[in-house]
Design a protein around this motif. Structure first.
Motif, mmCIF file in Angstrom:
data_model
loop_
_atom_site.group_PDB
_atom_site.id
_atom_site.type_symbol
_atom_site.label_atom_id
_atom_site.label_comp_id
_atom_site.label_asym_id
_atom_site.label_seq_id
_atom_site.Cartn_x
_atom_site.Cartn_y
_atom_site.Cartn_z
ATOM 1 N N ARG A 1 123.485 -43.540 95.796
ATOM 2 C CA ARG A 1 124.911 -43.665 96.134
ATOM 3 C C ARG A 1 125.537 -44.871 95.424
ATOM 4 O O ARG A 1 126.674 -44.807 94.954
ATOM 5 N N ALA A 2 124.791 -45.962 95.334
ATOM 6 C CA ALA A 2 125.298 -47.150 94.637
ATOM 7 C C ALA A 2 125.494 -46.850 93.155
ATOM 8 O O ALA A 2 126.509 -47.235 92.563
ATOM 9 N N ALA A 3 124.532 -46.164 92.541
ATOM 10 C CA ALA A 3 124.656 -45.812 91.119
ATOM 11 C C ALA A 3 125.886 -44.935 90.900
ATOM 12 O O ALA A 3 126.607 -45.095 89.919
ATOM 13 N N GLU A 4 126.132 -44.016 91.828
ATOM 14 C CA GLU A 4 127.326 -43.172 91.721
ATOM 15 C C GLU A 4 128.594 -44.026 91.784
ATOM 16 O O GLU A 4 129.516 -43.833 90.985
ATOM 17 N N ARG B 1 116.527 -50.606 81.979
ATOM 18 C CA ARG B 1 116.158 -50.940 83.362
ATOM 19 C C ARG B 1 117.389 -51.285 84.193
ATOM 20 O O ARG B 1 117.409 -52.260 84.948
ATOM 21 N N GLU B 2 118.395 -50.441 84.071
ATOM 22 C CA GLU B 2 119.629 -50.600 84.840
ATOM 23 C C GLU B 2 119.808 -49.403 85.771
ATOM 24 O O GLU B 2 119.316 -48.316 85.491
ATOM 25 N N TYR B 3 120.526 -49.620 86.862
ATOM 26 C CA TYR B 3 120.810 -48.594 87.871
ATOM 27 C C TYR B 3 119.510 -48.108 88.530
ATOM 28 O O TYR B 3 119.138 -46.949 88.403
ATOM 29 N N ASN C 1 120.619 -38.473 85.214
ATOM 30 C CA ASN C 1 119.623 -39.122 86.065
ATOM 31 C C ASN C 1 120.124 -39.298 87.493
ATOM 32 O O ASN C 1 119.338 -39.169 88.442
ATOM 33 N N ILE C 2 121.397 -39.581 87.670
ATOM 34 C CA ILE C 2 121.946 -39.663 89.033
ATOM 35 C C ILE C 2 121.747 -38.322 89.729
ATOM 36 O O ILE C 2 121.311 -38.269 90.882
ATOM 37 N N LEU C 3 122.044 -37.229 89.040
ATOM 38 C CA LEU C 3 121.875 -35.907 89.653
ATOM 39 C C LEU C 3 120.409 -35.611 89.952
ATOM 40 O O LEU C 3 120.080 -35.016 90.985
#
Length: 78
Positions: free
Chosen positions: A35-38, A24-26, A55-57
């Motif tokens: 954008r924050a996760a990136e 349960r992170e990012y 997952n970011i993508l």
């Protein structure tokens, strides 16, 4: 959703809205959080980076965010 998640909002998110669901992170419920996760990708443990990168993508595509990080692309196998 606001750019800031309070504790209650974060708790209410399903696991599927996180870059690392098992931890349960990012959280990525919107474009600002993608954008924050990136930007925080470099702090992710090395062994979890491929999962987070993919997952970011995935979330970036959902919210129309352009990912600029070559490191994320590399970990995602792009």
């Amino acid at each position: 959703m606001s750019d800031i998640l309070n504790t209650e909002d974060r708790r209410d998110l399903p696991d599927s809205e996180f870059g690392l669901p098992a931890r349960r992170e990012y959280p990525m419920p919107d474009a600002a959080h993608v954008r924050a996760a990136e930007s925080y990708f470099r702090y992710c443990p090395e062994d979890l980076r491929p999962e987070l990168a993919r997952n970011i993508l995935r979330f970036a595509a959902r919210y129309g965010v352009s990912v600029r990080s070559q490191e994320i692309m590399s970990y995602a196998g792009e």
